[in-house]
Structure formats: structure tokens, C-alpha cells
Design a protein around this motif. Structure first.
Motif, short mmCIF file in Angstrom:
data_model
loop_
_atom_site.label_atom_id
_atom_site.label_comp_id
_atom_site.label_asym_id
_atom_site.label_seq_id
_atom_site.Cartn_x
_atom_site.Cartn_y
_atom_site.Cartn_z
N VAL A 1 12.98 -36.10 9.44
CA VAL A 1 14.01 -37.17 8.69
C VAL A 1 15.40 -36.35 8.82
N VAL A 2 16.31 -37.23 9.17
CA VAL A 2 17.76 -36.79 9.63
C VAL A 2 18.70 -37.24 8.18
N SER A 3 19.41 -36.57 7.74
CA SER A 3 20.21 -36.77 6.56
C SER A 3 21.78 -37.72 6.98
N THR A 4 21.85 -38.57 6.00
CA THR A 4 23.20 -39.20 6.19
C THR A 4 24.36 -38.21 6.21
N MET A 5 24.19 -37.02 5.50
CA MET A 5 25.18 -35.74 5.68
C MET A 5 24.99 -34.72 6.41
N ALA A 6 24.25 -35.28 7.97
CA ALA A 6 23.95 -34.39 8.75
C ALA A 6 25.58 -33.72 9.30
N SER A 7 25.19 -32.66 9.82
CA SER A 7 26.51 -31.91 10.47
C SER A 7 26.64 -32.02 12.11
N ARG A 8 25.63 -32.88 12.72
CA ARG A 8 25.72 -33.32 14.00
C ARG A 8 25.60 -35.13 14.02
N THR A 9 26.19 -35.65 14.75
CA THR A 9 26.28 -37.28 14.70
C THR A 9 24.70 -37.64 14.78
N LEU A 10 24.34 -38.81 14.24
CA LEU A 10 23.07 -39.24 14.42
C LEU A 10 22.68 -39.58 15.60
N GLU A 11 23.85 -40.04 16.30
CA GLU A 11 23.46 -40.04 17.92
C GLU A 11 23.15 -39.02 18.70
N ASP A 12 23.78 -37.85 18.28
CA ASP A 12 23.54 -36.43 18.90
C ASP A 12 22.38 -36.20 18.82
N VAL A 13 21.69 -35.98 17.38
CA VAL A 13 20.60 -35.76 17.14
C VAL A 13 19.56 -36.59 17.75
N ALA A 14 19.69 -37.97 17.85
CA ALA A 14 18.60 -38.72 18.73
C ALA A 14 18.55 -38.35 20.05
N ALA A 15 19.80 -38.03 20.61
CA ALA A 15 19.75 -37.97 22.13
C ALA A 15 18.89 -36.54 22.45
N ALA A 16 18.67 -35.63 21.39
CA ALA A 16 18.30 -34.17 21.64
C ALA A 16 16.69 -34.46 21.27
N ALA A 17 16.26 -35.28 20.83
CA ALA A 17 15.12 -35.45 19.80
C ALA A 17 14.07 -36.07 21.11
N THR A 18 12.86 -35.28 20.82
CA THR A 18 11.60 -35.85 21.65
C THR A 18 10.61 -36.13 20.70
N GLY A 19 10.70 -36.29 19.43
CA GLY A 19 9.75 -36.88 18.34
C GLY A 19 10.46 -37.92 17.56
N VAL B 1 32.17 -26.55 9.79
CA VAL B 1 31.07 -27.53 9.56
C VAL B 1 31.48 -28.76 8.88
N ARG B 2 31.03 -29.63 9.50
CA ARG B 2 31.58 -31.19 9.03
C ARG B 2 30.32 -31.99 8.66
N ALA B 3 30.74 -33.31 7.91
CA ALA B 3 29.79 -34.30 7.82
C ALA B 3 30.05 -35.18 8.92
N ALA B 4 29.28 -34.92 10.08
CA ALA B 4 29.50 -35.47 11.53
C ALA B 4 29.81 -37.09 11.60
N ASN B 5 28.92 -37.40 10.64
CA ASN B 5 29.04 -39.16 10.58
C ASN B 5 30.16 -39.84 10.25
N PHE B 6 30.98 -38.87 9.43
CA PHE B 6 32.17 -39.35 8.77
C PHE B 6 33.37 -38.76 9.11
N ASP B 7 34.60 -39.63 8.30
CA ASP B 7 35.79 -39.29 8.96
C ASP B 7 36.46 -38.20 8.16
N ALA B 8 37.85 -37.86 8.68
CA ALA B 8 38.39 -36.81 7.98
C ALA B 8 38.56 -36.85 6.36
N GLY B 9 38.86 -38.07 5.91
CA GLY B 9 39.24 -38.11 4.62
C GLY B 9 37.78 -37.46 3.64
N VAL B 10 36.41 -37.95 4.11
CA VAL B 10 35.29 -37.38 3.59
C VAL B 10 35.13 -35.90 3.73
#
Ligand SMILES: Cc1cc2nc3c(=O)[nH]c(=O)nc-3n(C[C@H](O)[C@H](O)[C@H](O)COP(=O)(O)O)c2cc1C
Length: 366
Positions: A109-127, A183-192
């Protein structure tokens, strides 16, 4: 010459190694709970409240740990709980976790506040991946995240409902915790990210961001709303009572995750293992029931499954695996837990998950 550090033999040994490797404030951010950390401690102690009643002379030459969850066959019932900012523990963060979980045939289960984008995680995932949703004050922000998760192939949405406001995590307040620059919240912009990185004595950047952006006025309407914006299955994470389970089922959710957020929210909240029976009894098979909180041994998993959980999620130990050995560390840690579960099934004389029920348990009396 000093011998290389021994490979940890259990999850607690991973915690030990991670404590030595991580900066103290990062270790505290991950390890800590809210207020006096009563829920954090009790969630673990709840497992000791049960003895096991093993059955003997059962053929356990093969033990089957596979399980079907929302129509997907998994080789074991150990999912990775959503946890923010995994790059705090290893540069590859959630990408390493996804690779490790997938290699072992398990769920993440991938957090909204992940430090890699949700797309990067999906591209790497095999499960299989599920996406954890925090509802933002601005609903459009949440809708955009859900659309991205759908497009990237996530299979379900996990709406976290136990954090309308953030619990007071004393360790973070004491250290003035904020995200380090790398370390960044990768799904979000600089303000967040500026809010998350702010460091001030007696404050936490994580808490300041949550109170600024998370919607504290969330009600059951939000469940309807999430279901109206997406066709993906929806699970609620943070349900601990029969009453809320009944409402969740009535709202048409596909599952509930019995959780007290790892003891990081309402301190004194009932341990998830204790809450599990009433949730299972109320759900009556009408939705999936998972649980998380304090799972550290294969026998812990066995007890949760015997009390009716379909699967469990593992939180902090995954962080310890990342800190100790990145993808390899998480993979080894999850396989240790899976092997412990298999051994526990064998020694309990219950060679498959469907053969587990409450008759394998007895309440501790001393
Ligand atoms: C460092 C950390 C970050 C977390 N981030 C999130 C999050 O972003 N969303 C969420 O729903 N839960 C989050 N949680 C809670 C976990 O999903 C899970 O409920 C809890 O960690 C399970 O307990 P355990 O750590 O004892 O296994 C986080 C927990 C930790 C320790």
C-alpha cells in the motif's frame, strides 16, 4: 579486521540495526507514537494475551500461505502498510519497497505522502499496489491523486480515516522534526514540501503540514464521495469498532483495515488485535477485514488471522529493512516473516490459512 554485521535473524534484530544506522531524529519519527505511546506499547502486548492450542499429527509437509484478496491471489497474507517518506531510510525509498514486496508475491500500500512519485513506484512494482488516500481540504487535490493512481494501475484505494488531525508525536516535537532537504513528498509541489521541511524547536513540519492541508471536517460523506469519483475498490483504514464497521459496510466499502495508525494518533485507542473480533463479527464476510499494528513475528500473523483478519499489513519493520539493506533488506525481512508464519502454521497443525480459526487460540490466564 572486524567481521561484517551479521544478517538479522528476526524483525526486532532489524530494528536494532536500523537504530544504529539512522539519524536519531529519523529513527524517532518512525519509531514513535503519540502522547505517552500507550497505544504503541499495547498494540504489541495484545499479542501476548493469547496462547496457542496446537494440533498434533497433522501432515504439515506442505504449508500453504496463499490468500485471495479483492480477487487477486497473493502468495502470502503480509502486505506493506502505507508509510510516508521512505527515502528517509534509503535513497530508493518506496521503489525499493515495491520491488521487494512484489518479488515475494505480496501487496504494497503506497502512501499519498510517498517520497517517490506514485508513477515511479508503479513502474518498479511487480506485485499489486493499493493507493492510500489522505483527503485534502481542497478536494481537487485528492481527485487528481486518485486519477493518477488509476492511470498508473493501482488496484484499490485505501482511505485513511483515523487522522482528521495529527496526533501529538512528542519525539518529533522535541526534535523539531522536518524533512531533510533530500527527502520530498514526491507527489506534491514545492509549497507543500517547504511546509514539510520547516524545522522549529517544539514544532514538527509533518504536523504543521497536516493541519494546514488535511481536511479535518471529513465525515461519512467523504466515503460516498470517494466511491463516486472512482470505480476502484475502496477500503477504510483506521476502523476499530463494531459501530464504524456497520457504517462502513452500509456505505458499501470493499474492506476495512483495523488499525490505530501504529499508535500515532489517538493515544489509548484499543489495540487493533483486541478490536479485530468485533469488527469481524460485524462485517460478517460482507467486506474484507485486514489489520495492522505491532506485527513482528509469524505467530503474531497467525493470531491475527485466527481472529478473522484476511491479511495483515506490516509497518515500521519495513522501514528497518530499508535502512539496513534497501531492497535486499526489505526482501529478506519479509521473507523471514513469511517463513516464520509457515513454521507457526506447521507447528500449530494448521497447514493452510483457511484451516485457521479461533479454536487455535486461548486467552492467557497468567
Ligand atoms: C513512519 C510512518 C509513516 C506512516 N505514514 C502513514 C501514511 O502516510 N498513511 C497512513 O495511512 N498510515 C501511515 N502510517 C501508519 C501505518 O500505515 C500503519 O498503520 C502502522 O505503522 C502499523 O503499525 P506497525 O508500524 O506497528 O506495523 C505510518 C506509520 C509510520 C511508522
Amino acid at each position: 579486521m572486524t567481521a561484517p554485521a551479521a544478517r538479522p535473524l528476526c524483525l526486532d534484530a532489524y530494528e536494532h540495526q536500523a537504530r544504529a544506522r539512522l539519524p536519531a531524529d529519523v529513527f524517532d519519527y518512525v519509531f514513535g507514537g503519540s502522547d505517552d505511546e500507550c497505544s504503541l506499547r499495547d498494540s504489541r502486548r495484545a499479542f501476548d494475551a493469547w496462547w496457542l492450542r496446537p494440533g498434533v499429527l497433522v501432515d504439515v509437509a506442505r504449508c500453504d500461505t496463499s490468500v485471495e484478496l479483492l480477487g487477486t491471489r497473493l502468495s502470502h497474507p503480509l502486505g506493506v502498510a502505507p508509510m510516508a517518506y521512505q527515502a528517509l531510510a534509503h535513497p530508493d525509498g518506496e521503489v525499493a519497497t515495491a520491488r521487494a514486496a512484489g518479488a515475494l508475491g505480496g501487496l504494497m500500500v503506497v502512501s499519498t505522502m510517498a517520497s517517490r512519485t506514485l508513477e515511479d513506484v508503479a513502474a518498479a512494482a511487480t506485485g499489486p499496489l493499493w493507493f492510500q488516500v489522505y483527503c485534502f481540504r481542497e478536494r481537487a487535490v485528492t481527485t487528481a491523486l486518485i486519477r493518477r493512481a488509476e492511470a498508473a494501475g493501482y488496484q484499490a484505494l485505501v482511505l485513511t480515516v483515523d487522522a482528521p488531525r495529527l496526533g501529538r508525536r512528542m519525539r518529533d516535537l522535541r526534535s523539531g522534526f522536518g524533512l531533510p532537504a533530500h527527502v520530498r513528498a514526491a507527489n506534491f509541489d514545492a509549497g507543500v514540501n517547504a511546509a514539510l521541511g520547516a524545522r522549529a524547536s517544539g514544532e514538527s513540519g509533518i504536523a504543521s503540514h497536516a493541519s494546514r492541508d488535511f481536511d479535518p471536517s471529513l465525515t461519512w460523506e467523504a466515503v460516498e464521495w470517494v466511491r463516486s469519483v472512482s470505480k476502484l475498490p475502496v477500503l477504510l483504514k483506521g476502523v476499530l469498532t463494531a459501530e464504524d464497521t456497520a457504517r462502513a459496510v452500509a456505505a458499501g466499502v470493499d474492506g476495512v483495515i483495523v488499525s490505530n495508525h501504529g499508535g500515532r494518533q489517538l493515544d489509548g485507542a484499543i489495540p487493533p488485535l483486541e478490536a479485530l473480533p468485533e469488527v469481524v463479527a460485524t462485517a460478517k464476510g460482507r467486506c474484507e477485514v485486514l489489520m495492522d499494528g505491532g506485527i513482528r513475528r509469524g505467530t503474531d500473523v497467525l493470531k491475527a488471522l485466527a481472529l478473522g483478519a484476511k491479511a495483515v499489513l506490516v509497518g515500521r519493520p519495513v522501514y528497518w529493512g530499508l535502512a539496513t539493506g534497501g531492497e535486499e533488506g526489505v526482501g529478506h525481512l519479509l521473507s523471514l516473516l513469511r517463513e516464520e508464519l509457515e513454521l507457526a502454521l506447521a507447528l500449530a497443525g494448521r497447514p493452510s490459512l483457511p484451516s485457521l480459526d479461533a479454536s487455535v487460540l486461548r486467552r492467557r490466564t497468567f
